[in-house]
Design a protein around this motif. Sequence first.
Motif, short mmCIF file in Angstrom:
data_model
loop_
_atom_site.label_atom_id
_atom_site.label_comp_id
_atom_site.label_asym_id
_atom_site.label_seq_id
_atom_site.Cartn_x
_atom_site.Cartn_y
_atom_site.Cartn_z
N ILE A 124 52.63 18.00 -14.78
CA ILE A 124 53.60 17.48 -15.74
C ILE A 124 54.40 16.32 -15.15
O ILE A 124 54.61 15.29 -15.81
N ARG A 125 54.83 16.46 -13.91
CA ARG A 125 55.74 15.48 -13.33
C ARG A 125 55.04 14.32 -12.62
O ARG A 125 55.64 13.26 -12.43
N LYS A 126 53.76 14.50 -12.24
CA LYS A 126 53.10 13.47 -11.46
C LYS A 126 51.76 13.01 -12.04
O LYS A 126 51.52 11.81 -12.21
N ILE A 127 50.88 13.97 -12.32
CA ILE A 127 49.51 13.60 -12.69
C ILE A 127 49.43 12.91 -14.05
O ILE A 127 48.80 11.87 -14.19
N GLU A 128 50.07 13.51 -15.05
CA GLU A 128 50.03 12.91 -16.38
C GLU A 128 50.71 11.54 -16.40
O GLU A 128 50.14 10.57 -16.94
N PRO A 129 51.91 11.39 -15.79
CA PRO A 129 52.52 10.06 -15.75
C PRO A 129 51.65 9.03 -15.01
O PRO A 129 51.60 7.86 -15.39
#
Length: 253
Positions: A124-129
């Motif tokens: 949520i915090r790293k991969i998707e962005p």
Amino acid sequence: MDITSPQLVEDLRAYLPQHDIPTALTRLAEQFAGRVAFSTSFGLEDQILSHFIFENQLPIKVFTLDTGRNFQETYSTWNKTLLRYGQPIEVVFPQREAVEQLMRTKGPNSFYESIENRKECCHIRKIEPLGRALAGQHIWLTGIRAEQSANRQHMHRAEWDASHQLVKAHPLFDWTWDQCLAFAQENGVPINPLHAKGFVSIGCAPCTRAIQPGEDFRAGRWWWEDAAAKECGLHATVAEHQGLDPVVERVPG
């Protein structure tokens, strides 16, 4: 140029070690105009690459992922970098709805409870962005060095990243920590103060600690987990590219 061609990766693997970093970055910026991106987390290696890009005013997109859980020292380094170079750094945030859902259902510290929960938070915090930040890019520059972990010693200076459909390049791949530190000090590059406190790999504050003498560079990341299970997926790379030898890295981002 067809970035899916295996010859491109082979050419970059041969070219990068034969040229200084400003020359190499300039060529990439010209050859892939508007399609080269560099992701910084404001650690030592990333600060050096930012220096090369900004000092030479290269048209390379510099961005950072603000996970919402960064150290204050990281934000301070970010601010000092803006003041030092006067160049923009794009910021990509997690999707608000996904963060709110996670916090509402599992609370702020779910990542300590299981590997599955930690991977969910990382996604949520790293991969998707990151996926959004790299959309449409052809070259992804990183601060990866071979010395950082045993897994990274088996990587190459350039690789095909199948998950993002682009080429990853690591200009500092053969630099040592001491070389990086000396360069930063000699050139007035802002250094994250966490490095002086024993942090060599800097990520989210709840998931990063200083390392002890003799510990691996990555020991401070997700220290409560079994080392063999650590990964967030940020640099999970399968370089299985039309005949290239497969190189798989599963290490923390």
